[in-house]
Design an enzyme around this catalytic site. Structure first.
Site, PDB file in Angstrom:
ATOM      1  N   LYS A  71      -3.327   4.226  13.525  1.00 13.29           N
ATOM      2  CA  LYS A  71      -3.597   2.918  12.906  1.00 13.29           C
ATOM      3  C   LYS A  71      -2.351   2.094  12.636  1.00 13.29           C
ATOM      4  O   LYS A  71      -2.396   0.867  12.671  1.00 13.29           O
ATOM      5  CB  LYS A  71      -4.402   3.100  11.606  1.00 13.29           C
ATOM      6  CG  LYS A  71      -5.807   3.587  11.881  1.00 13.29           C
ATOM      7  CD  LYS A  71      -6.626   3.796  10.609  1.00 13.29           C
ATOM      8  CE  LYS A  71      -7.881   4.575  10.972  1.00 13.29           C
ATOM      9  NZ  LYS A  71      -8.869   4.645   9.875  1.00 13.29           N
ATOM     10  N   GLY A 132      -2.748   9.047  -0.682  1.00 14.84           N
ATOM     11  CA  GLY A 132      -2.386   8.651   0.675  1.00 14.84           C
ATOM     12  C   GLY A 132      -1.875   7.227   0.710  1.00 14.84           C
ATOM     13  O   GLY A 132      -2.267   6.386  -0.118  1.00 14.84           O
ATOM     14  N   ALA A 133      -0.958   6.972   1.649  1.00  7.30           N
ATOM     15  CA  ALA A 133      -0.436   5.617   1.824  1.00  7.30           C
ATOM     16  C   ALA A 133      -0.276   5.305   3.305  1.00  7.30           C
ATOM     17  O   ALA A 133       0.468   4.428   3.700  1.00  7.30           O
ATOM     18  CB  ALA A 133       0.905   5.461   1.097  1.00  7.30           C
ATOM     19  N   ARG A 157       2.652  11.799  -0.719  1.00  2.07           N
ATOM     20  CA  ARG A 157       3.661  12.838  -0.566  1.00  2.07           C
ATOM     21  C   ARG A 157       5.060  12.229  -0.593  1.00  2.07           C
ATOM     22  O   ARG A 157       5.959  12.764  -1.227  1.00  2.07           O
ATOM     23  CB  ARG A 157       3.435  13.578   0.756  1.00  2.07           C
ATOM     24  CG  ARG A 157       3.678  15.047   0.708  1.00  2.07           C
ATOM     25  CD  ARG A 157       3.027  15.746   1.895  1.00  2.07           C
ATOM     26  NE  ARG A 157       2.886  14.841   3.044  1.00  2.07           N
ATOM     27  CZ  ARG A 157       2.283  15.155   4.195  1.00  2.07           C
ATOM     28  NH1 ARG A 157       1.772  16.367   4.350  1.00  2.07           N
ATOM     29  NH2 ARG A 157       2.181  14.291   5.168  1.00  2.07           N
TER      30      ARG A 157
END
Lengths: 260, 260
Positions: A71, A132-133, A157
Site C-alpha cells: 500500500k 500499527g502505522a 513498533r
C-alpha cells in the site's frame, strides 16, 4: 462469465492466499451487472514496480486493488493521488484512466468505519487505540479522525513512525486528540489491530489481551483467519469483537464505484 | 468462485475483444474442479516483453495463453520450447514452472486437427490449401503434415515466408508434398484461412471465393465473428464450412492439461 470484453482488476498482494476481497468484489460486480473481474496476483515487493508498469499498458485493465505489503510502495507509482491517499502517501486502489495514467485512492479507512457502522457501532466521540502505522493503519487513522473520534492513540513498533503519522493527522484534524502511545488497550472504547499480526500462525498478539477490560470493542483488519487469535482472546476477556472481513464487505461498494 | 488460492492464466491478445477462449477454458476448469481462471489482457506488441517479464514473477500464475499477434514474439521470451513450438519458433501457451522459468508450447495445430475430426472430417490423405504463414498458420501446417495430409500448399502475402515454412516442414515430414503457392482454392479438398482476415469489418477475403468448387471444405481460424465473410461466401458456393471456434473447443483440453 468472462469474455473478450471483460475488464480486469487484479488484486496485488504478497502473499495472496489469505485474501478475501475477490469473492466480495466479484459478487458486487455480478450484482450490478458489471463486466469486470478481480483475480489475486501474488507479487513480491521486488516485482511491484515492474508489474504496475506492465499493467499500465493493458487496455482492458479497469484498475488494481492493492493490499499488504504494497500500500505504501504503490502510491509512489501512481501519476496522481486523491483524498486520503494524497495526504497519507498510501493507496489501496488504482484506477487506470483512458490515457493510461494511474489515479490512486485509499478506501481502507472509510471501509473500516462503514463496517463499524454496518455492525451498529458509531465511532464518533470514542477513545481509540490503533496498533500499527503502516499503509492500512494510516488509512484507518485518517478515517477515524474524519469520523470524529474524541481521542486516537497510535501505537507502533517504531514509535517515530507513529508520531509522524499522528503529527500529520493533527494538522488536518485539530479537533481530535491524536498522539503516539503504548500498545496498552486498557480503558479505550475501541482497540484496533491495524497490522498484519494474526495472519500467520505463531504471530505475537498486537497488544496484551490481559490488559483488556470488558467495555472495549476489539477490532481487526486481518480477515484470514476469520477469527484471529486476538479476537479469540478478546472474547475470552468478555469484549465485543469486530472481524476484519467487515472492512471489505463495507468497502467493496466504494472500490467498485471508483472503477465503474 | 475466485479466491486467494486461485491460479491465474491470462490470455495475452491485441486486440482482445474478439477472443472466445476464456469462456471455453473457464468452463473446462470448472468441469474438472480446477481452481484456475483465465482473463483476457489486451497487451500491445510494444508492451509484450515487459508484461511477460512481470508475470513471470507472479507466484500464483499457472501460465499464459497467447494469441494474435503475439505467437511469434512470445516464443523468444520463453526459457525453453517443446514440441511444435520448438520447431516453429511460435507458441500459444506458456507454463510457469515452480522455479519461475517459462516453458512454451504450441497447440493451435493439434487443436485445429482435433476440431476437424470432432466435426467428422479426417484430413489424412487430403490436399490442403493453407493461407497464412504467421504463428497460427505455422502451427496448423505442422499439425496437418503430422496428421498425414497428402499435399499442403502454403499461400502467403510474403511468398518468402511461405517458402521458408514449407522448407522447414519438408525436412521434418519428407512423406508429405509441401510447397508454397498461390491462394487459389480451386481443386483442394480443404482450404483454410490461417490469417486474421475476417476478424475486422472491411477485411479482404483471404482467397477468391469465386474459385471455390463445391467439394472443398472451407475452414477458419477466425472465431469472432462466429461466421466470417469467407464462410458465408463458401456456403453460397455450395461448400461445407468449418468454423474457427472448433479449433478452441477441441484445443482447450490440451491447454488445461498442459497447465494443470
Amino acid at each position: 462469465m468472462i469474455t473478450g470484453t471483460t475488464r480486469f482488476t487484479p488484486l496485488l498482494a504478497h502473499p495472496s492466499r489469505h485474501v478475501r476481497t475477490p469473492g466480495v468484489f466479484n459478487a458486487e460486480c455480478a450484482a450490478r451487472g458489471l463486466d469486470m473481474v478481480m483475480v489475486p496476483l501474488d507479487v513480491t515487493p521486488a516485482g511491484l514496480a515492474a508489474t504496475v508498469a506492465a499493467l499500465r499498458g493493458v487496455a482492458n485493465l479497469a484498475g488494481m486493488v492493492v493490499t499488504i505489503p504494497h500500500k505504501g510502495a504503490v502510491a509512489a507509482l501512481c501519476d496522481r493521488l486523491t483524498g486520503a491517499a494524497e495526504m497519507l502517501g498510501v493507496c489501496n486502489i488504482i484506477r487506470r484512466e483512458p490515457d493510461g495514467s494511474l489515479t490512486g485512492a485509499m478506501f481502507d479507512g472509510e471501509g473500516f468505519v462503514a463496517g463499524l457502522r454496518q455492525e451498529g457501532y458509531e465511532p464518533s466521540g470514542k477513545s481509540v487505540l490503533l496498533v500499527g502505522a503502516g499503509g492500512a493503519a494510516a488509512g484507518l487513522a485518517h478515517a477515524l479522525a474524519a469520523a470524529g473520534v474524541a481521542r486516537l492513540t497510535i501505537a507502533n513498533r517504531s514509535p517515530d513512525k507513529a508520531e509522524a503519522l499522528a503529527s500529520d493527522l493533527r494538522a488536518v484534524f485539530p479537533g481530535v486528540n491524536i498522539g503516539a502511545g503504548p500498545a496498552d488497550p486498557a480503558g479505550y472504547d475501541l482497540a484496533i489491530n491495524g497490522t498484519s499480526l494474526g495472519m500467520h500462525e505463531g504471530d505475537a498478539l498486537p497488544f496484551d489481551a490481559a490488559r483488556l477490560l470488558p467495555g472495549t470493542l476489539v477490532a481487526e483488519v486481518v480477515m484470514q483467519p476469520d477469527v484471529t487469535p486476538l479476537l479469540t482472546a478478546a472474547a475470552a476477556r468478555g469484549c465485543r469483537v469486530h472481524k476484519g472481513v467487515h472492512m471489505i464487505t463495507a468497502q467493496v461498494r466504494l472500490l467498485v464505484d471508483f472503477l465503474a
